[in-house]
Motif scaffolding. Structure first.
Motif, PDB file in Angstrom:
ATOM      1  N   LEU A  10     -42.021   4.677 -31.092  1.00  0.00           N
ATOM      2  CA  LEU A  10     -42.307   6.103 -30.944  1.00  0.00           C
ATOM      3  C   LEU A  10     -42.937   6.405 -29.588  1.00  0.00           C
ATOM      4  O   LEU A  10     -42.568   7.389 -28.930  1.00  0.00           O
ATOM      5  N   LEU A  11     -43.866   5.581 -29.161  1.00  0.00           N
ATOM      6  CA  LEU A  11     -44.500   5.801 -27.865  1.00  0.00           C
ATOM      7  C   LEU A  11     -43.513   5.631 -26.722  1.00  0.00           C
ATOM      8  O   LEU A  11     -43.543   6.382 -25.739  1.00  0.00           O
ATOM      9  N   ASP A  12     -42.611   4.657 -26.854  1.00  0.00           N
ATOM     10  CA  ASP A  12     -41.581   4.457 -25.836  1.00  0.00           C
ATOM     11  C   ASP A  12     -40.636   5.653 -25.789  1.00  0.00           C
ATOM     12  O   ASP A  12     -40.262   6.123 -24.708  1.00  0.00           O
ATOM     13  N   LEU A  13     -40.254   6.157 -26.963  1.00  0.00           N
ATOM     14  CA  LEU A  13     -39.373   7.325 -27.040  1.00  0.00           C
ATOM     15  C   LEU A  13     -40.030   8.538 -26.410  1.00  0.00           C
ATOM     16  O   LEU A  13     -39.391   9.302 -25.670  1.00  0.00           O
ATOM     17  N   LEU A  14     -41.313   8.717 -26.686  1.00  0.00           N
ATOM     18  CA  LEU A  14     -42.048   9.850 -26.128  1.00  0.00           C
ATOM     19  C   LEU A  14     -42.090   9.769 -24.606  1.00  0.00           C
ATOM     20  O   LEU A  14     -41.913  10.777 -23.910  1.00  0.00           O
ATOM     21  N   ALA A  15     -42.280   8.575 -24.083  1.00  0.00           N
ATOM     22  CA  ALA A  15     -42.327   8.387 -22.634  1.00  0.00           C
ATOM     23  C   ALA A  15     -40.965   8.612 -21.986  1.00  0.00           C
ATOM     24  O   ALA A  15     -40.874   9.187 -20.895  1.00  0.00           O
ATOM     25  N   VAL A  21     -38.209  13.856 -32.195  1.00  0.00           N
ATOM     26  CA  VAL A  21     -37.673  14.663 -33.296  1.00  0.00           C
ATOM     27  C   VAL A  21     -37.679  13.779 -34.534  1.00  0.00           C
ATOM     28  O   VAL A  21     -36.951  12.775 -34.597  1.00  0.00           O
ATOM     29  N   ALA A  22     -38.504  14.131 -35.507  1.00  0.00           N
ATOM     30  CA  ALA A  22     -38.745  13.258 -36.656  1.00  0.00           C
ATOM     31  C   ALA A  22     -37.464  12.909 -37.409  1.00  0.00           C
ATOM     32  O   ALA A  22     -37.247  11.747 -37.769  1.00  0.00           O
ATOM     33  N   LYS A  23     -36.607  13.884 -37.624  1.00  0.00           N
ATOM     34  CA  LYS A  23     -35.396  13.610 -38.409  1.00  0.00           C
ATOM     35  C   LYS A  23     -34.454  12.662 -37.680  1.00  0.00           C
ATOM     36  O   LYS A  23     -33.781  11.829 -38.307  1.00  0.00           O
ATOM     37  N   ASP A  24     -34.415  12.757 -36.345  1.00  0.00           N
ATOM     38  CA  ASP A  24     -33.560  11.865 -35.566  1.00  0.00           C
ATOM     39  C   ASP A  24     -34.081  10.433 -35.610  1.00  0.00           C
ATOM     40  O   ASP A  24     -33.302   9.476 -35.728  1.00  0.00           O
ATOM     41  N   VAL A  25     -35.394  10.280 -35.503  1.00  0.00           N
ATOM     42  CA  VAL A  25     -35.986   8.947 -35.566  1.00  0.00           C
ATOM     43  C   VAL A  25     -35.778   8.335 -36.945  1.00  0.00           C
ATOM     44  O   VAL A  25     -35.452   7.149 -37.082  1.00  0.00           O
ATOM     45  N   ALA A  26     -35.935   9.169 -37.982  1.00  0.00           N
ATOM     46  CA  ALA A  26     -35.746   8.678 -39.345  1.00  0.00           C
ATOM     47  C   ALA A  26     -34.322   8.170 -39.550  1.00  0.00           C
ATOM     48  O   ALA A  26     -34.094   7.115 -40.154  1.00  0.00           O
ATOM     49  N   ALA A  27     -33.339   8.929 -39.019  1.00  0.00           N
ATOM     50  CA  ALA A  27     -31.943   8.505 -39.150  1.00  0.00           C
ATOM     51  C   ALA A  27     -31.674   7.235 -38.343  1.00  0.00           C
ATOM     52  O   ALA A  27     -30.970   6.331 -38.811  1.00  0.00           O
ATOM     53  N   GLU A  28     -32.253   7.157 -37.153  1.00  0.00           N
ATOM     54  CA  GLU A  28     -32.044   5.995 -36.294  1.00  0.00           C
ATOM     55  C   GLU A  28     -32.609   4.724 -36.921  1.00  0.00           C
ATOM     56  O   GLU A  28     -31.971   3.662 -36.895  1.00  0.00           O
ATOM     57  N   LEU A  29     -33.810   4.826 -37.491  1.00  0.00           N
ATOM     58  CA  LEU A  29     -34.491   3.648 -38.039  1.00  0.00           C
ATOM     59  C   LEU A  29     -34.216   3.434 -39.524  1.00  0.00           C
ATOM     60  O   LEU A  29     -34.681   2.451 -40.107  1.00  0.00           O
ATOM     61  N   ARG A  30     -33.480   4.391 -40.121  1.00  0.00           N
ATOM     62  CA  ARG A  30     -33.148   4.326 -41.544  1.00  0.00           C
ATOM     63  C   ARG A  30     -34.408   4.265 -42.418  1.00  0.00           C
ATOM     64  O   ARG A  30     -34.548   3.411 -43.301  1.00  0.00           O
ATOM     65  N   ILE A  31     -35.335   5.160 -42.097  1.00  0.00           N
ATOM     66  CA  ILE A  31     -36.545   5.316 -42.897  1.00  0.00           C
ATOM     67  C   ILE A  31     -36.686   6.793 -43.243  1.00  0.00           C
ATOM     68  O   ILE A  31     -35.941   7.642 -42.750  1.00  0.00           O
ATOM     69  N   SER A  32     -37.643   7.122 -44.070  1.00  0.00           N
ATOM     70  CA  SER A  32     -37.831   8.513 -44.478  1.00  0.00           C
ATOM     71  C   SER A  32     -38.551   9.299 -43.380  1.00  0.00           C
ATOM     72  O   SER A  32     -39.313   8.736 -42.578  1.00  0.00           O
ATOM     73  N   GLU A  33     -38.324  10.629 -43.373  1.00  0.00           N
ATOM     74  CA  GLU A  33     -39.041  11.483 -42.433  1.00  0.00           C
ATOM     75  C   GLU A  33     -40.530  11.453 -42.723  1.00  0.00           C
ATOM     76  O   GLU A  33     -41.353  11.593 -41.798  1.00  0.00           O
ATOM     77  N   TYR A  53     -43.990  21.288 -34.862  1.00  0.00           N
ATOM     78  CA  TYR A  53     -43.046  21.404 -35.969  1.00  0.00           C
ATOM     79  C   TYR A  53     -41.814  20.540 -35.691  1.00  0.00           C
ATOM     80  O   TYR A  53     -41.159  20.675 -34.668  1.00  0.00           O
ATOM     81  N   GLY A  54     -41.540  19.618 -36.591  1.00  0.00           N
ATOM     82  CA  GLY A  54     -40.348  18.786 -36.480  1.00  0.00           C
ATOM     83  C   GLY A  54     -40.529  17.501 -35.709  1.00  0.00           C
ATOM     84  O   GLY A  54     -39.603  16.707 -35.620  1.00  0.00           O
TER      85      GLY A  54
END
Length: 252
Positions: A10-15, A21-33, A53-54
């Motif tokens: 998450l920190l790398d993505l933010l940088a 975007v929570a839903k995109d990360v959830a889909a990428e990592l196959r975990i829940s939002e 938001y989001g």
């Protein structure tokens, strides 16, 4: 993926991306939002992101106390101050916000300039004591010690009874989607009141604020005339803003 690995991701993505975007990360990592939101809550509690938001945005480093901010990007602030001071015309009235960049603007104004400065910052007023031809109006109210400015109902009411050609406004966060933000609700309201009393409002923002966000929105981009910054003109955020029609004044 372990919690520590998710945190690093998450920190790398933010940088890299400037947002999460929570839903995109959830889909990428196959975990829940919900799992992503919990991770973001933990990061926000450590001051490592600003939840929105989001998802989340980079947190502004400019929410530190006044003493700490005095040492943050002094060279960049002087460049911004020089560009901002050049906008103040002889005989005009300018509303000058509080904060360290605005204080640099006060020092950058020519000592002999004939103008009117309206401010809610005692430190700005004091910085103009050696400007004999500058008429200074200090707006009163409750003193917000974090930024050494007045705010609250009395200060907002006082602001509604002034007007100026120009407002030079500081913020802690500059982001294409979140807009212009700061860390305190009453301070954000005061900044809106000041901007509403000027024909043109320019935002003062040193490079470390570009692409970041704080909790409270000050203004949308549609309500400002331009942005004065020392950031690289090719910064992706500045390019996005320019494409939307925001005037960017490069302080170099």
């Amino acid at each position: 993926m372990l919690a520590a690995e998710r945190r690093d991701h998450l920190l790398d993505l933010l940088a890299r991306e400037g947002k999460i975007v929570a839903k995109d990360v959830a889909a990428e990592l196959r975990i829940s939002e919900d799992s992503v939101r919990r991770d973001l809550r933990d990061l926000a509690a450590e001051g490592l992101c600003q939840r929105v938001y989001g998802g989340a945005l980079p947190v502004s480093p400019a929410v530190a106390d006044l003493a700490a901010r005095q040492t943050l990007s002094p060279g960049g602030k002087r460049q911004i101050a020089a560009a901002a001071a050049a906008l103040v015309q002889p005989g005009s009235a300018v509303i000058l916000d509080g904060g360290t960049t605005a204080q640099a603007v006060a020092h950058a104004l020519p000592p002999g300039l004939d103008c009117t400065v309206i401010t809610h910052s005692p430190t700005i007023a004091a910085a103009l004591l050696d400007h004999p031809r500058a008429e200074v109006f200090l707006l009163g109210g409750r003193l917000f010690k974090h930024s050494a400015v007045t705010c609250g109902a009395a200060a907002v009411e006082a602001a509604q009874n002034v007007s100026a050609e120009l407002c030079l406004l500081g913020v802690t966060g500059v982001h294409p989607e979140a807009g212009l933000t700061t860390g305190d609700a009453e301070e954000a309201a005061m900044k809106r009141a000041l901007a509403a009393r000027a024909a043109d409002t320019y935002i003062l923002a040193s490079a470390e604020k570009i692409g970041t966000a704080s909790r409270f929105r000050v203004l949308p981009w549609e309500d400002v005339s331009g942005l004065i910054t020392d950031a690289d003109p090719h910064h992706p955020v500045l390019e996005q803003l320019a494409a939307r029609g925001v005037e960017i004044l490069a302080a170099q």
